[in-house]
Design a protein around this motif. Structure first.
Motif, PDB file in Angstrom:
ATOM      1  N   GLN A   1     -23.794  30.862  40.384  1.00  0.00           N
ATOM      2  CA  GLN A   1     -23.513  30.140  41.872  1.00  0.00           C
ATOM      3  C   GLN A   1     -23.729  31.004  42.936  1.00  0.00           C
ATOM      4  OE1 GLN A   1     -19.717  28.312  41.470  1.00  0.00           O
ATOM      5  NE2 GLN A   1     -20.710  26.528  40.483  1.00  0.00           N
ATOM      6  N   ARG A   2     -22.931  32.348  42.830  1.00  0.00           N
ATOM      7  CA  ARG A   2     -23.308  33.202  43.156  1.00  0.00           C
ATOM      8  C   ARG A   2     -24.827  33.730  43.956  1.00  0.00           C
ATOM      9  NH1 ARG A   2     -19.447  31.600  46.120  1.00  0.00           N
ATOM     10  NH2 ARG A   2     -17.659  30.769  44.859  1.00  0.00           N
ATOM     11  N   ALA A   3     -25.146  33.909  42.594  1.00  0.00           N
ATOM     12  CA  ALA A   3     -26.673  34.678  42.653  1.00  0.00           C
ATOM     13  C   ALA A   3     -27.827  33.405  43.376  1.00  0.00           C
ATOM     14  CB  ALA A   3     -27.510  34.533  41.416  1.00  0.00           C
ATOM     15  N   ASP A   4     -27.169  32.733  43.494  1.00  0.00           N
ATOM     16  CA  ASP A   4     -27.775  31.162  43.646  1.00  0.00           C
ATOM     17  C   ASP A   4     -27.694  31.715  45.947  1.00  0.00           C
ATOM     18  OD1 ASP A   4     -30.145  29.368  42.493  1.00  0.00           O
ATOM     19  OD2 ASP A   4     -28.102  28.724  41.445  1.00  0.00           O
ATOM     20  N   LEU A   5     -26.575  31.719  46.026  1.00  0.00           N
ATOM     21  CA  LEU A   5     -25.846  31.571  47.080  1.00  0.00           C
ATOM     22  C   LEU A   5     -26.931  32.847  47.776  1.00  0.00           C
ATOM     23  CD1 LEU A   5     -22.311  31.038  47.521  1.00  0.00           C
ATOM     24  CD2 LEU A   5     -24.429  29.767  48.706  1.00  0.00           C
ATOM     25  N   VAL A   6     -26.551  34.211  47.110  1.00  0.00           N
ATOM     26  CA  VAL A   6     -27.820  35.577  48.037  1.00  0.00           C
ATOM     27  C   VAL A   6     -29.260  34.964  48.510  1.00  0.00           C
ATOM     28  CG1 VAL A   6     -28.626  37.575  46.851  1.00  0.00           C
ATOM     29  CG2 VAL A   6     -26.194  36.974  46.423  1.00  0.00           C
ATOM     30  N   LYS A   7     -29.819  34.269  47.125  1.00  0.00           N
ATOM     31  CA  LYS A   7     -31.030  33.518  47.390  1.00  0.00           C
ATOM     32  C   LYS A   7     -31.016  33.066  48.679  1.00  0.00           C
ATOM     33  CE  LYS A   7     -33.239  31.902  44.158  1.00  0.00           C
ATOM     34  NZ  LYS A   7     -33.794  31.557  42.658  1.00  0.00           N
ATOM     35  N   HIS A   8     -30.045  32.344  49.041  1.00  0.00           N
ATOM     36  CA  HIS A   8     -30.563  31.118  50.257  1.00  0.00           C
ATOM     37  C   HIS A   8     -29.945  32.116  51.028  1.00  0.00           C
ATOM     38  CE1 HIS A   8     -29.021  28.482  52.978  1.00  0.00           C
ATOM     39  NE2 HIS A   8     -27.282  29.167  53.720  1.00  0.00           N
TER      40      HIS A   8
ATOM     41  N   LYS B   1     -16.369  42.076  35.655  1.00  0.00           N
ATOM     42  CA  LYS B   1     -15.450  41.416  34.283  1.00  0.00           C
ATOM     43  C   LYS B   1     -15.766  40.351  32.822  1.00  0.00           C
ATOM     44  CE  LYS B   1     -12.790  40.920  38.655  1.00  0.00           C
ATOM     45  NZ  LYS B   1     -11.567  40.865  38.278  1.00  0.00           N
ATOM     46  N   TYR B   2     -17.180  40.423  32.579  1.00  0.00           N
ATOM     47  CA  TYR B   2     -17.895  39.289  31.888  1.00  0.00           C
ATOM     48  C   TYR B   2     -17.814  40.591  30.264  1.00  0.00           C
ATOM     49  CZ  TYR B   2     -21.528  37.452  28.913  1.00  0.00           C
ATOM     50  OH  TYR B   2     -22.331  37.101  27.208  1.00  0.00           O
ATOM     51  N   GLN B   3     -18.476  41.355  31.021  1.00  0.00           N
ATOM     52  CA  GLN B   3     -19.059  42.747  29.687  1.00  0.00           C
ATOM     53  C   GLN B   3     -17.040  43.040  29.552  1.00  0.00           C
ATOM     54  OE1 GLN B   3     -21.545  43.807  28.497  1.00  0.00           O
ATOM     55  NE2 GLN B   3     -22.331  42.421  30.408  1.00  0.00           N
ATOM     56  N   ALA B   4     -16.292  43.291  29.904  1.00  0.00           N
ATOM     57  CA  ALA B   4     -15.277  43.664  29.798  1.00  0.00           C
ATOM     58  C   ALA B   4     -14.570  42.468  29.145  1.00  0.00           C
ATOM     59  CB  ALA B   4     -14.102  44.395  31.060  1.00  0.00           C
ATOM     60  N   ASN B   5     -14.718  41.804  28.885  1.00  0.00           N
ATOM     61  CA  ASN B   5     -13.861  40.585  28.310  1.00  0.00           C
ATOM     62  C   ASN B   5     -15.206  39.519  26.856  1.00  0.00           C
ATOM     63  OD1 ASN B   5     -12.473  37.987  27.749  1.00  0.00           O
ATOM     64  ND2 ASN B   5     -11.742  38.483  29.413  1.00  0.00           N
ATOM     65  N   THR B   6     -13.965  39.095  26.147  1.00  0.00           N
ATOM     66  CA  THR B   6     -14.201  38.819  24.771  1.00  0.00           C
ATOM     67  C   THR B   6     -14.521  37.102  24.855  1.00  0.00           C
ATOM     68  OG1 THR B   6     -13.134  39.737  23.141  1.00  0.00           O
ATOM     69  CG2 THR B   6     -14.942  41.259  23.585  1.00  0.00           C
ATOM     70  N   ASP B   7     -13.708  36.975  25.387  1.00  0.00           N
ATOM     71  CA  ASP B   7     -12.691  35.440  25.308  1.00  0.00           C
ATOM     72  C   ASP B   7     -14.438  34.403  25.800  1.00  0.00           C
ATOM     73  OD1 ASP B   7     -11.605  33.497  25.316  1.00  0.00           O
ATOM     74  OD2 ASP B   7     -11.464  33.065  27.341  1.00  0.00           O
ATOM     75  N   PRO B   8     -14.561  33.243  24.439  1.00  0.00           N
ATOM     76  CA  PRO B   8     -15.833  32.885  24.999  1.00  0.00           C
ATOM     77  C   PRO B   8     -16.160  32.034  26.205  1.00  0.00           C
ATOM     78  CG  PRO B   8     -15.035  32.303  23.106  1.00  0.00           C
ATOM     79  CD  PRO B   8     -13.621  32.857  23.581  1.00  0.00           C
ATOM     80  N   GLU B   9     -14.253  31.438  26.443  1.00  0.00           N
ATOM     81  CA  GLU B   9     -14.527  30.464  27.717  1.00  0.00           C
ATOM     82  C   GLU B   9     -14.536  31.328  29.101  1.00  0.00           C
ATOM     83  OE1 GLU B   9     -10.406  28.072  27.028  1.00  0.00           O
ATOM     84  OE2 GLU B   9     -11.405  27.565  25.305  1.00  0.00           O
ATOM     85  N   PHE B  10     -13.156  32.842  28.699  1.00  0.00           N
ATOM     86  CA  PHE B  10     -13.663  32.930  30.302  1.00  0.00           C
ATOM     87  C   PHE B  10     -15.344  33.552  30.485  1.00  0.00           C
ATOM     88  CE2 PHE B  10     -14.641  36.820  32.352  1.00  0.00           C
ATOM     89  CZ  PHE B  10     -13.287  36.638  33.579  1.00  0.00           C
ATOM     90  N   ARG B  11     -16.256  34.196  29.371  1.00  0.00           N
ATOM     91  CA  ARG B  11     -17.461  34.341  29.808  1.00  0.00           C
ATOM     92  C   ARG B  11     -18.389  33.501  29.883  1.00  0.00           C
ATOM     93  NH1 ARG B  11     -20.187  37.807  25.791  1.00  0.00           N
ATOM     94  NH2 ARG B  11     -19.250  40.253  27.013  1.00  0.00           N
ATOM     95  N   THR B  12     -18.388  31.726  29.359  1.00  0.00           N
ATOM     96  CA  THR B  12     -19.084  31.033  29.881  1.00  0.00           C
ATOM     97  C   THR B  12     -18.541  30.869  31.755  1.00  0.00           C
ATOM     98  OG1 THR B  12     -19.122  30.293  27.783  1.00  0.00           O
ATOM     99  CG2 THR B  12     -18.944  28.262  29.823  1.00  0.00           C
ATOM    100  N   ARG B  13     -17.110  30.337  31.863  1.00  0.00           N
ATOM    101  CA  ARG B  13     -16.853  30.684  33.527  1.00  0.00           C
ATOM    102  C   ARG B  13     -17.694  31.424  34.329  1.00  0.00           C
ATOM    103  NH1 ARG B  13     -11.680  30.852  32.336  1.00  0.00           N
ATOM    104  NH2 ARG B  13     -11.301  31.442  34.997  1.00  0.00           N
ATOM    105  N   ALA B  14     -17.746  32.702  33.398  1.00  0.00           N
ATOM    106  CA  ALA B  14     -18.595  33.945  34.645  1.00  0.00           C
ATOM    107  C   ALA B  14     -19.577  33.935  34.809  1.00  0.00           C
ATOM    108  CB  ALA B  14     -17.534  35.050  33.925  1.00  0.00           C
TER     109      ALA B  14
END
Length: 134
Positions: A61-68, A42-55
Motif C-alpha cells: 500500500q505504501r509503495a502504491d502511495l509512493v507511485k501516486h 521489520k519484515y526481515q527481523a521477524n519470522t512470525d507468518p502473520e506479522f510478515r503477511t501484514r507487513a
C-alpha cells in the motif's frame, strides 16, 4: 454532444487534487518510501507468518502511495520547460516509479530495494527544489 457555451468552462486548471492549491512536495513520496524501507527491515527481523503477511500488505500500500505522489509531481507539477532544462527527468521518473512498483520495493522485502527508491526520490527532490528557486 456539445455543451452550450454558457455551461462550458472558461478556465482550465490542473492540480493533484480537486482544488488547484499548487502545493507540491517530493517529501510526500519520500515519507512513504521511508515507511516501505522500515517495513522491509521489520519484515526481515521477524519470522512470525502473520506479522510478515501484514507487513507485506502494508508495504505494498505504501509503495502504491509512493507511485501516486511521484505521478502527481511528474504529471502536474513539472512542465515542458523543466523537461527541457532537465532532459533526463522523464527517465528519472520512469525509473523511480518502477523502483516503487512490482519490480522494485513493492515486490521485494529487501531494504536495499527501498534504498534504491529513496535514491531516485532524492534525485527528483533536488531537481524539484532547483525549479522552485528559479
Amino acid at each position: 454532444m456539445r455543451l452550450p457555451r454558457i455551461l462550458s468552462p472558461r478556465v482550465t486548471a490542473s492540480a493533484h487534487c480537486d482544488l488547484p492549491c499548487g502545493v507540491y512536495d517530493p517529501a510526500q513520496a519520500r515519507i512513504e518510501a521511508e515507511s516501505v524501507k522500515m517495513i522491509c527491515e521489520k519484515y526481515q527481523a521477524n519470522t512470525d507468518p502473520e506479522f510478515r503477511t501484514r507487513a507485506i500488505l502494508i508495504k505494498e500500500q505504501r509503495a502504491d502511495l509512493v507511485k501516486h505522489h511521484l505521478w502527481v509531481l511528474w504529471t502536474d507539477y513539472f512542465k515542458p520547460p523543466h523537461f527541457e532544462k532537465y532532459p533526463h527527468l522523464h527517465q528519472l521518473f520512469n525509473e523511480a516509479t518502477k523502483a516503487a512498483g512490482a519490480a522494485g520495493a513493492k515486490g521485494a522485502t529487501d531494504p536495499a530495494k527501498a534504498d534504491e527508491l529513496l535514491q531516485k526520490i532524492d534525485e527528483i527532490s533536488k531537481i524539484f527544489w532547483e525549479t522552485k528557486q528559479a
